[in-house]
Write a protein that holds these residues in place. Structure first.
Motif, PDB file in Angstrom:
ATOM      1  N   PHE A 234       0.849  -1.100   0.001  1.00  0.00           N
ATOM      2  CA  PHE A 234      -0.087  -0.132   0.000  1.00  0.00           C
ATOM      3  C   PHE A 234       0.922   1.428   0.038  1.00  0.00           C
ATOM      4  CE2 PHE A 234      -2.241   2.916   3.012  1.00  0.00           C
ATOM      5  CZ  PHE A 234      -3.160   3.527   2.059  1.00  0.00           C
ATOM      6  N   GLU A 235       2.021   1.525   1.069  1.00  0.00           N
ATOM      7  CA  GLU A 235       2.722   2.363   0.788  1.00  0.00           C
ATOM      8  C   GLU A 235       3.569   2.650  -0.293  1.00  0.00           C
ATOM      9  OE1 GLU A 235       5.282   4.524   4.533  1.00  0.00           O
ATOM     10  OE2 GLU A 235       5.182   2.315   4.365  1.00  0.00           O
ATOM     11  N   ARG A 236       4.067   1.498  -0.974  1.00  0.00           N
ATOM     12  CA  ARG A 236       4.739   1.856  -2.134  1.00  0.00           C
ATOM     13  C   ARG A 236       3.910   1.950  -3.236  1.00  0.00           C
ATOM     14  NH1 ARG A 236       7.371  -2.693  -0.950  1.00  0.00           N
ATOM     15  NH2 ARG A 236       5.566  -4.051  -2.092  1.00  0.00           N
ATOM     16  N   PRO A 239       1.485   6.281  -4.173  1.00  0.00           N
ATOM     17  CA  PRO A 239       2.607   7.603  -3.594  1.00  0.00           C
ATOM     18  C   PRO A 239       1.875   8.649  -3.106  1.00  0.00           C
ATOM     19  CG  PRO A 239       3.169   6.807  -5.841  1.00  0.00           C
ATOM     20  CD  PRO A 239       1.727   6.162  -5.401  1.00  0.00           C
ATOM     21  N   GLY A 240       2.350   9.221  -1.697  1.00  0.00           N
ATOM     22  CA  GLY A 240       1.621  10.238  -1.016  1.00  0.00           C
ATOM     23  C   GLY A 240       0.338   9.883  -0.343  1.00  0.00           C
ATOM     24  N   ALA A 241      -0.049   8.797  -0.061  1.00  0.00           N
ATOM     25  CA  ALA A 241      -0.993   8.378   0.601  1.00  0.00           C
ATOM     26  C   ALA A 241      -0.661   8.011   2.070  1.00  0.00           C
ATOM     27  CB  ALA A 241      -1.614   6.892   0.147  1.00  0.00           C
ATOM     28  N   VAL A 242       0.695   7.853   2.290  1.00  0.00           N
ATOM     29  CA  VAL A 242       1.021   7.498   3.670  1.00  0.00           C
ATOM     30  C   VAL A 242       2.011   8.735   3.910  1.00  0.00           C
ATOM     31  CG1 VAL A 242       2.114   6.062   5.226  1.00  0.00           C
ATOM     32  CG2 VAL A 242       0.652   5.170   3.330  1.00  0.00           C
ATOM     33  N   ARG A 243       1.902   9.581   5.190  1.00  0.00           N
ATOM     34  CA  ARG A 243       2.852  10.440   5.462  1.00  0.00           C
ATOM     35  C   ARG A 243       3.526   9.923   6.540  1.00  0.00           C
ATOM     36  NH1 ARG A 243       0.155  16.388   5.392  1.00  0.00           N
ATOM     37  NH2 ARG A 243       2.297  16.752   5.985  1.00  0.00           N
ATOM     38  N   THR A 244       4.918  10.271   6.608  1.00  0.00           N
ATOM     39  CA  THR A 244       5.667   9.555   7.670  1.00  0.00           C
ATOM     40  C   THR A 244       6.614  10.742   8.183  1.00  0.00           C
ATOM     41  OG1 THR A 244       7.317   9.142   6.029  1.00  0.00           O
ATOM     42  CG2 THR A 244       5.879   7.484   6.601  1.00  0.00           C
ATOM     43  N   PHE A 255      -2.502   8.124   7.383  1.00  0.00           N
ATOM     44  CA  PHE A 255      -3.140   7.626   6.178  1.00  0.00           C
ATOM     45  C   PHE A 255      -4.838   7.635   6.361  1.00  0.00           C
ATOM     46  CE2 PHE A 255      -1.543   4.192   8.083  1.00  0.00           C
ATOM     47  CZ  PHE A 255      -2.600   3.147   7.999  1.00  0.00           C
ATOM     48  N   ARG A 256      -5.527   7.826   5.346  1.00  0.00           N
ATOM     49  CA  ARG A 256      -6.751   7.972   5.323  1.00  0.00           C
ATOM     50  C   ARG A 256      -7.272   6.309   5.268  1.00  0.00           C
ATOM     51  NH1 ARG A 256      -9.270  12.711   6.853  1.00  0.00           N
ATOM     52  NH2 ARG A 256      -8.145  14.309   5.742  1.00  0.00           N
ATOM     53  N   PHE A 257      -8.528   6.276   6.245  1.00  0.00           N
ATOM     54  CA  PHE A 257      -9.155   5.196   6.205  1.00  0.00           C
ATOM     55  C   PHE A 257      -9.509   4.678   4.917  1.00  0.00           C
ATOM     56  CE2 PHE A 257     -10.584   3.047   9.942  1.00  0.00           C
ATOM     57  CZ  PHE A 257     -11.251   1.858   9.646  1.00  0.00           C
ATOM     58  N   PRO A 258     -10.417   5.285   4.160  1.00  0.00           N
ATOM     59  CA  PRO A 258     -10.794   4.976   2.602  1.00  0.00           C
ATOM     60  C   PRO A 258      -9.731   4.519   1.676  1.00  0.00           C
ATOM     61  CG  PRO A 258     -12.160   6.921   3.335  1.00  0.00           C
ATOM     62  CD  PRO A 258     -10.816   6.697   4.254  1.00  0.00           C
ATOM     63  N   ALA A 259      -8.625   5.195   1.892  1.00  0.00           N
ATOM     64  CA  ALA A 259      -7.464   4.681   0.927  1.00  0.00           C
ATOM     65  C   ALA A 259      -6.799   3.378   1.160  1.00  0.00           C
ATOM     66  CB  ALA A 259      -6.433   5.775   0.934  1.00  0.00           C
TER      67      ALA A 259
END
Length: 279
Positions: A234-236, A239-244, A255-259
């Motif tokens: 998911f993270e890979r 792109p941009g869905a997961v902020r760290t 990250f957002r629940f729906p994504a």
């Protein structure tokens, strides 16, 4: 002759102001809804411990924000990994003694020791409300807390009649605070949304009529064994869905629940068979 010294690393405990600022910088949405999975040992030393971490989360969310944590209780089930680990190597009589001593679930009183210190702090906070599922309850604080935990059907662990579906509708954020994707409860909602998910039987102790009784029910066979791999993809792949960013001494992922659920709903049928682990 001079001696070189390595630069010193601060070991001072983290403050609420520092943590709150880091959470805001990570992207925690003021006025939003946030579900948190946390390892406080990863966060490091904090002035005030778990209470300060909970306060920092609520400060970042603001007075209109809602904080949600899992408050699961596998300890009252004889179909859980915890039970199997407890009775491993015991004889039948000893196993039955352990089973007979299990207390009934009470949403107002039953602790959730396997969920960690932050979860227990939120559950015990003034104004906290908790869903009624005897094994996979959630605790919440804030204006939308009652809506999130309402109507958690007792034969639906983590599906459409659970707080996970409410969080999905609210486009809640998820924070993994010092934990990996293996802890991401949101992925379980996707297990209900794939075609014909495998099902199994669960048992746990519930209250009623001034006593307790064993209750058996059927639900989706939940399996988090591949969630770490799922989360990495998911993270890979998004792109941009997961902020760290760091929060205290821990890595924070937001990250957002729906994504997350949308990605998992497509990923699961392509990567697993019909097996299910036990909760």
């Amino acid at each position: 002759m001079s001696t070189a010294h390595a630069p010193s690393v601060s070991t001072a405990p983290h403050s609420r102001a520092l943590l709150s600022g880091q959470l805001a910088a990570l992207g925690v949405e003021r006025g939003g809804v946030l579900m948190v999975h946390a390892s406080l040992s990863a966060v490091g030393a904090v002035n005030g411990g778990a209470g300060t971490v909970a306060a920092a989360l609520r400060e970042a969310l603001g007075p209109e924000g809602t904080l949600v944590v899992p408050s699961f209780t596998p300890e009252n089930s004889d179909t859980s990994p915890q039970f199997r680990a407890t009775v491993h190597g015991l004889g039948e009589r000893e196993r039955e003694a352990v089973r007979a001593a299990m207390p009934a679930f009470d949403p107002a009183l039953t602790p959730a020791p396997s969920m960690g210190r932050l979860s227990e702090t939120v559950r015990r906070s003034p104004g906290s409300v908790r869903s009624a599922h005897p094994q996979t309850s959630f605790a919440a604080l804030g204006p939308l807390a009652g809506h999130v935990v309402a109507d958690h059907r007792p034969d639906c662990h983590l599906g459409e009649d659970s707080p996970l579906a409410r969080l999905h509708e609210l486009r809640a954020q998820i924070l993994l605070l010092g934990t990996g994707f293996g802890s991401c409860t949101a992925f379980h909602l996707a297990e209900y949304r794939v075609p014909s998910p495998p099902r199994r039987t669960y048992r746990c102790v519930v209250g009623g009529g001034g006593g307790s009784r064993w209750w058996e029910y059927e639900d989706v066979a939940l399996d988090d064994g591949d969630f770490a791999e799922l989360g990495a993809d998911f993270e890979r792949s998004e792109p941009g869905a997961v902020r760290t960013a760091p929060v205290g001494s821990a890595a924070g992922r937001l990250f957002r629940f729906p994504a997350a659920v949308s990605f998992a709903t497509g990923w699961l049928p392509a990567h697993r068979g019909a097996q299910g682990a036990h909760i």
